[in-house]
Design a protein around this motif. Structure first.
Motif, PDB file in Angstrom:
ATOM      1  N   UNK A 204     -20.764   8.630 -24.013  1.00  0.00           N
ATOM      2  CA  UNK A 204     -21.619   7.472 -24.274  1.00  0.00           C
ATOM      3  C   UNK A 204     -22.317   6.994 -23.003  1.00  0.00           C
ATOM      4  N   UNK A 205     -21.616   6.993 -21.878  1.00  0.00           N
ATOM      5  CA  UNK A 205     -22.240   6.517 -20.626  1.00  0.00           C
ATOM      6  C   UNK A 205     -23.057   7.598 -19.921  1.00  0.00           C
ATOM      7  N   UNK A 206     -23.058   8.815 -20.509  1.00  0.00           N
ATOM      8  CA  UNK A 206     -23.895   9.881 -19.971  1.00  0.00           C
ATOM      9  C   UNK A 206     -23.319  10.602 -18.780  1.00  0.00           C
ATOM     10  N   UNK A 207     -22.010  10.574 -18.620  1.00  0.00           N
ATOM     11  CA  UNK A 207     -21.351  11.223 -17.486  1.00  0.00           C
ATOM     12  C   UNK A 207     -20.918  12.632 -17.898  1.00  0.00           C
ATOM     13  N   UNK A 208     -21.801  13.596 -17.682  1.00  0.00           N
ATOM     14  CA  UNK A 208     -21.546  14.966 -18.138  1.00  0.00           C
ATOM     15  C   UNK A 208     -20.347  15.594 -17.437  1.00  0.00           C
ATOM     16  N   UNK A 209     -20.227  15.364 -16.129  1.00  0.00           N
ATOM     17  CA  UNK A 209     -19.116  15.960 -15.382  1.00  0.00           C
ATOM     18  C   UNK A 209     -17.773  15.441 -15.881  1.00  0.00           C
ATOM     19  N   UNK A 210     -17.680  14.131 -16.086  1.00  0.00           N
ATOM     20  CA  UNK A 210     -16.429  13.549 -16.570  1.00  0.00           C
ATOM     21  C   UNK A 210     -16.114  14.025 -17.982  1.00  0.00           C
ATOM     22  N   UNK A 211     -17.122  14.079 -18.838  1.00  0.00           N
ATOM     23  CA  UNK A 211     -16.913  14.527 -20.219  1.00  0.00           C
ATOM     24  C   UNK A 211     -16.359  15.945 -20.245  1.00  0.00           C
ATOM     25  N   UNK A 212     -16.947  16.821 -19.431  1.00  0.00           N
ATOM     26  CA  UNK A 212     -16.464  18.204 -19.366  1.00  0.00           C
ATOM     27  C   UNK A 212     -15.054  18.292 -18.831  1.00  0.00           C
ATOM     28  N   UNK A 213     -14.764  17.534 -17.776  1.00  0.00           N
ATOM     29  CA  UNK A 213     -13.430  17.571 -17.162  1.00  0.00           C
ATOM     30  C   UNK A 213     -12.357  17.045 -18.123  1.00  0.00           C
ATOM     31  N   UNK A 214     -12.663  15.952 -18.802  1.00  0.00           N
ATOM     32  CA  UNK A 214     -11.691  15.365 -19.733  1.00  0.00           C
ATOM     33  C   UNK A 214     -11.385  16.329 -20.863  1.00  0.00           C
ATOM     34  N   UNK A 215     -12.424  16.900 -21.431  1.00  0.00           N
ATOM     35  CA  UNK A 215     -12.208  17.809 -22.562  1.00  0.00           C
ATOM     36  C   UNK A 215     -11.526  19.087 -22.116  1.00  0.00           C
ATOM     37  N   UNK A 216     -11.890  19.592 -20.935  1.00  0.00           N
ATOM     38  CA  UNK A 216     -11.249  20.803 -20.428  1.00  0.00           C
ATOM     39  C   UNK A 216      -9.747  20.589 -20.254  1.00  0.00           C
ATOM     40  N   UNK A 217      -9.375  19.472 -19.676  1.00  0.00           N
ATOM     41  CA  UNK A 217      -7.956  19.166 -19.475  1.00  0.00           C
ATOM     42  C   UNK A 217      -7.226  19.041 -20.809  1.00  0.00           C
ATOM     43  N   UNK A 218      -7.832  18.337 -21.759  1.00  0.00           N
ATOM     44  CA  UNK A 218      -7.199  18.127 -23.066  1.00  0.00           C
ATOM     45  C   UNK A 218      -7.007  19.447 -23.807  1.00  0.00           C
TER      46      UNK A 218
END
Length: 229
Positions: A204-218
């Protein structure tokens, strides 16, 4: 091996199977032109329409190909597996590894491309996942997959969406089994709530790096659990 006349039941299936066996045995090698419909119908003891349907089935399996004005030719001796069949027959861990690669990229794209409608869909899917915590494992998995599907949809890439859709039946079955075998929701009915909320927030906030990192870890954590059961 000479062809024999067929029994009247399930004629199309029988004709398809008989012709497939002849191709597999080498009676008709790759590149060979098959006898015409009339000849095949006479040999098999069926009508031309039955032969036509059988040839269509063989073409769908990648064994033969009709060439305009030339006839039907053998193109392979073993049938091609379609993608859904291959996924159903693959180990869930193999499917999950590929899923992780696709979804991490999708999450990063979603963070860059999400629209106001996507934001609404993501928040709604997250809330449904929270509510599903009181339901069965199957209901929880369905809500979880719906949230991931909303992330993929927000990437606005129809190829990614189509690929993810193909994975869904195998993923759903594997995740339901994982929850049952590992008892992940016994102590925590809201399993994965923090990570999924963080994923939605990052998109939602447009943080592509964080979105990728969070999903990769999960996804890596889930894959490790799948390998352990």
């Amino acid at each position: 091996m000479p062809l024999d006349a067929l029994r009247p039941n399930s004629l199309v299936d029988q004709a398809t199977q008989r012709l497939r066996e002849e191709i597999a045995s080498g009676t008709w090698a790759v590149g060979t032109r098959l006898p015409g419909e009339t000849a095949l119908a006479r040999t098999l003891g069926v009508g031309r329409s039955t032969v036509r349907e059988a040839l269509r089935a063989l073409a769908g399996a990648g064994l033969v190909q009709a060439r305009q004005g030339a006839g039907v030719f053998v193109t392979a001796t073993t049938p091609q597996e379609d993608w859904p069949t291959r996924l159903r027959q693959s180990a869930i861990t193999d499917v999950y590894e590929v899923r992780a690669m696709l979804e991490v990229e999708a999450a990063q794209l979603a963070a860059r491309r999400r629209t106001p409608d996507d934001v609404t869909a993501l928040n709604d899917a997250l809330e449904r996942r929270r509510q599903a915590a009181t339901g069965t494992n199957a209901e929880f998995v369905d809500a979880d997959i719906d949230l991931h599907a909303a992330v993929v949809a927000a990437a606005h890439n129809p190829v990614l969406t189509a690929l993810f859709t193909e994975f869904l039946p195998s993923l759903r079955e594997g995740l339901i089994d994982l929850l049952k075998l590992a008892g992940l929701r016994t102590a925590d009915p809201h399993h994965g709530e923090v990570a999924h909320a963080a994923l939605v927030e990052a998109v939602v906030r447009g943080d592509a790096e964080a979105a990728g990192d969070i999903l990769r870890t999960e996804l890596e954590q889930t894959l490790a659990r799948l390998k352990a059961v």
